[in-house]
Scaffold this motif. Structure first.
Motif, PDB file in Angstrom:
ATOM      1  N   PRO A  31       0.801  -1.233   0.000  1.00  0.00           N
ATOM      2  CA  PRO A  31       0.000   0.000   0.000  1.00  0.00           C
ATOM      3  C   PRO A  31       0.832   1.281   0.000  1.00  0.00           C
ATOM      4  CG  PRO A  31      -0.807  -1.553   1.657  1.00  0.00           C
ATOM      5  CD  PRO A  31       0.485  -2.114   1.117  1.00  0.00           C
ATOM      6  N   GLU A  32       2.000   1.245   0.618  1.00  0.00           N
ATOM      7  CA  GLU A  32       2.850   2.442   0.635  1.00  0.00           C
ATOM      8  C   GLU A  32       3.373   2.747  -0.771  1.00  0.00           C
ATOM      9  OE1 GLU A  32       6.522   4.363   3.230  1.00  0.00           O
ATOM     10  OE2 GLU A  32       6.159   2.213   3.358  1.00  0.00           O
ATOM     11  N   VAL A  33       3.828   1.722  -1.471  1.00  0.00           N
ATOM     12  CA  VAL A  33       4.333   1.900  -2.837  1.00  0.00           C
ATOM     13  C   VAL A  33       3.213   2.354  -3.768  1.00  0.00           C
ATOM     14  CG1 VAL A  33       5.286   0.666  -4.845  1.00  0.00           C
ATOM     15  CG2 VAL A  33       6.206   0.232  -2.556  1.00  0.00           C
ATOM     16  N   MET A  34       2.024   1.839  -3.564  1.00  0.00           N
ATOM     17  CA  MET A  34       0.913   2.053  -4.498  1.00  0.00           C
ATOM     18  C   MET A  34      -0.012   3.202  -4.092  1.00  0.00           C
ATOM     19  SD  MET A  34       1.682  -0.102  -6.803  1.00  0.00           S
ATOM     20  CE  MET A  34       0.228  -0.220  -7.829  1.00  0.00           C
ATOM     21  N   ARG A  35       0.386   4.025  -3.132  1.00  0.00           N
ATOM     22  CA  ARG A  35      -0.536   5.053  -2.628  1.00  0.00           C
ATOM     23  C   ARG A  35      -0.912   6.104  -3.666  1.00  0.00           C
ATOM     24  NH1 ARG A  35       4.236   6.691   0.305  1.00  0.00           N
ATOM     25  NH2 ARG A  35       4.831   8.810  -0.263  1.00  0.00           N
ATOM     26  N   HIS A  36      -0.111   6.291  -4.702  1.00  0.00           N
ATOM     27  CA  HIS A  36      -0.440   7.257  -5.746  1.00  0.00           C
ATOM     28  C   HIS A  36      -0.986   6.568  -7.006  1.00  0.00           C
ATOM     29  CE1 HIS A  36       1.136  10.473  -3.350  1.00  0.00           C
ATOM     30  NE2 HIS A  36       2.291   9.870  -3.248  1.00  0.00           N
ATOM     31  N   PHE A  37      -1.393   5.320  -6.863  1.00  0.00           N
ATOM     32  CA  PHE A  37      -1.988   4.542  -7.940  1.00  0.00           C
ATOM     33  C   PHE A  37      -3.403   4.156  -7.515  1.00  0.00           C
ATOM     34  CE2 PHE A  37       2.541   4.114  -8.533  1.00  0.00           C
ATOM     35  CZ  PHE A  37       2.686   4.249  -9.901  1.00  0.00           C
ATOM     36  N   PRO A  38      -4.245   3.707  -8.445  1.00  0.00           N
ATOM     37  CA  PRO A  38      -5.628   3.393  -8.084  1.00  0.00           C
ATOM     38  C   PRO A  38      -5.781   2.324  -7.011  1.00  0.00           C
ATOM     39  CG  PRO A  38      -5.438   3.630 -10.447  1.00  0.00           C
ATOM     40  CD  PRO A  38      -4.037   3.677  -9.897  1.00  0.00           C
ATOM     41  N   ARG A  99       9.086   2.579 -10.353  1.00  0.00           N
ATOM     42  CA  ARG A  99       8.415   2.074  -9.155  1.00  0.00           C
ATOM     43  C   ARG A  99       9.448   1.273  -8.387  1.00  0.00           C
ATOM     44  NH1 ARG A  99       2.933  -0.881 -10.329  1.00  0.00           N
ATOM     45  NH2 ARG A  99       2.612   1.160 -11.266  1.00  0.00           N
ATOM     46  N   LEU A 100       9.720   1.688  -7.160  1.00  0.00           N
ATOM     47  CA  LEU A 100      10.731   1.034  -6.336  1.00  0.00           C
ATOM     48  C   LEU A 100      10.116   0.523  -5.043  1.00  0.00           C
ATOM     49  CD1 LEU A 100      12.467   2.876  -8.251  1.00  0.00           C
ATOM     50  CD2 LEU A 100      14.089   3.046  -6.376  1.00  0.00           C
ATOM     51  N   HIS A 101      10.655  -0.592  -4.533  1.00  0.00           N
ATOM     52  CA  HIS A 101      10.292  -1.070  -3.202  1.00  0.00           C
ATOM     53  C   HIS A 101      10.561   0.051  -2.207  1.00  0.00           C
ATOM     54  CE1 HIS A 101       9.343  -5.362  -3.463  1.00  0.00           C
ATOM     55  NE2 HIS A 101      10.262  -5.464  -4.403  1.00  0.00           N
ATOM     56  N   ALA A 137      -0.146  15.081  -5.760  1.00  0.00           N
ATOM     57  CA  ALA A 137       0.283  14.762  -4.392  1.00  0.00           C
ATOM     58  C   ALA A 137       1.595  13.984  -4.335  1.00  0.00           C
ATOM     59  CB  ALA A 137      -0.811  13.968  -3.677  1.00  0.00           C
ATOM     60  N   ASN A 138       2.060  13.446  -5.457  1.00  0.00           N
ATOM     61  CA  ASN A 138       3.278  12.633  -5.448  1.00  0.00           C
ATOM     62  C   ASN A 138       4.503  13.548  -5.543  1.00  0.00           C
ATOM     63  OD1 ASN A 138       5.283  10.734  -5.680  1.00  0.00           O
ATOM     64  ND2 ASN A 138       4.230   9.531  -7.252  1.00  0.00           N
ATOM     65  N   LEU A 139       4.776  14.232  -4.452  1.00  0.00           N
ATOM     66  CA  LEU A 139       5.888  15.186  -4.420  1.00  0.00           C
ATOM     67  C   LEU A 139       7.258  14.520  -4.551  1.00  0.00           C
ATOM     68  CD1 LEU A 139       4.503  17.700  -1.769  1.00  0.00           C
ATOM     69  CD2 LEU A 139       4.384  17.824  -4.274  1.00  0.00           C
ATOM     70  N   PRO A 140       7.473  13.317  -3.985  1.00  0.00           N
ATOM     71  CA  PRO A 140       8.782  12.682  -4.204  1.00  0.00           C
ATOM     72  C   PRO A 140       9.083  12.435  -5.687  1.00  0.00           C
ATOM     73  CG  PRO A 140       7.710  11.688  -2.314  1.00  0.00           C
ATOM     74  CD  PRO A 140       6.684  12.576  -2.976  1.00  0.00           C
ATOM     75  N   SER A 141       8.103  11.958  -6.452  1.00  0.00           N
ATOM     76  CA  SER A 141       8.352  11.739  -7.881  1.00  0.00           C
ATOM     77  C   SER A 141       8.562  13.058  -8.603  1.00  0.00           C
ATOM     78  CB  SER A 141       7.203  10.958  -8.520  1.00  0.00           C
ATOM     79  OG  SER A 141       7.392   9.575  -8.334  1.00  0.00           O
TER      80      SER A 141
END
Length: 183
Positions: A31-38, A99-101, A137-141
């Motif tokens: 869920p952490e990795v996918m939080r900016h995905f559907p 997409r990274l772990h 919202a995906n400020l790191p990317s």
């Protein structure tokens, strides 16, 4: 063109192997990795995505690499280039995506891998431009896009056509990097 391996100081960007699928699925279920995905993906959904990635590589000779740490062979994630698979005001175009772990975030791996992939895009593929996009919202990317020298194209921001009207993740910001700015 064969899909090449790329090496950096700490990383190997390599073609996929069948034994990458479990690590890819675990990452896509986080869920952490996918939080900016559907949403998180099931193993079946993750395997189908890997299959689409491999079809792109077979069709175009480039795509998403597996990022492997050279010191121990750890599966860090995936990163690469692909033709944008939907119609928008800025297509046809090639995007860079990653997409990274979560365990490998904030260690410079994505930046290191992305620089190698962009070098391939501009020097080997001779692309004029590479795009990237994400949700606001995906400020790191977005920070990574900026560290790569990409520039926000406010006029290119768009509603992602693969998500339904009104979906919270439908708005996307667009970044661009032209070959002359890379050089």
């Amino acid at each position: 063109m064969t899909f090449p391996c790329l090496t950096t100081e700490r990383l190997l960007l390599r073609p996929w192997r069948a034994d990458d699928l479990p690590a890819f699925a675990a990452m896509n279920a986080d869920p952490e990795v996918m939080r900016h995905f559907p949403g998180c993906m099931s193993r079946e959904e993750s395997d189908l995505l890997a299959g689409r990635i491999l079809v792109h590589v077979d069709t175009y000779g480039f795509g998403q690499w597996v990022i492997e740490r050279r010191e121990d062979g750890a599966f860090i994630g995936v990163l690469g280039l692909q033709w944008i698979p939907f119609e928008a005001s800025f297509t046809p175009a090639v995007e860079i995506g990653w997409r990274l772990h979560a365990a490998y975030w904030r260690q410079g791996y994505a930046l290191e891998a992305a620089r190698a992939a962009l070098g391939f895009a501009f020097e080997t593929l001779a692309l004029d431009e590479v795009l990237a996009f994400t949700v606001p919202a995906n400020l790191p990317s977005q920070g990574l896009m900026q560290r790569l020298g990409m520039r926000r194209d406010v006029h290119g921001d768009f509603e992602h056509p693969n998500l339904p009207e009104g979906h919270a993740l439908r708005p996307h910001v667009l970044y661009r990097l032209r070959r002359e700015d890379w050089a």
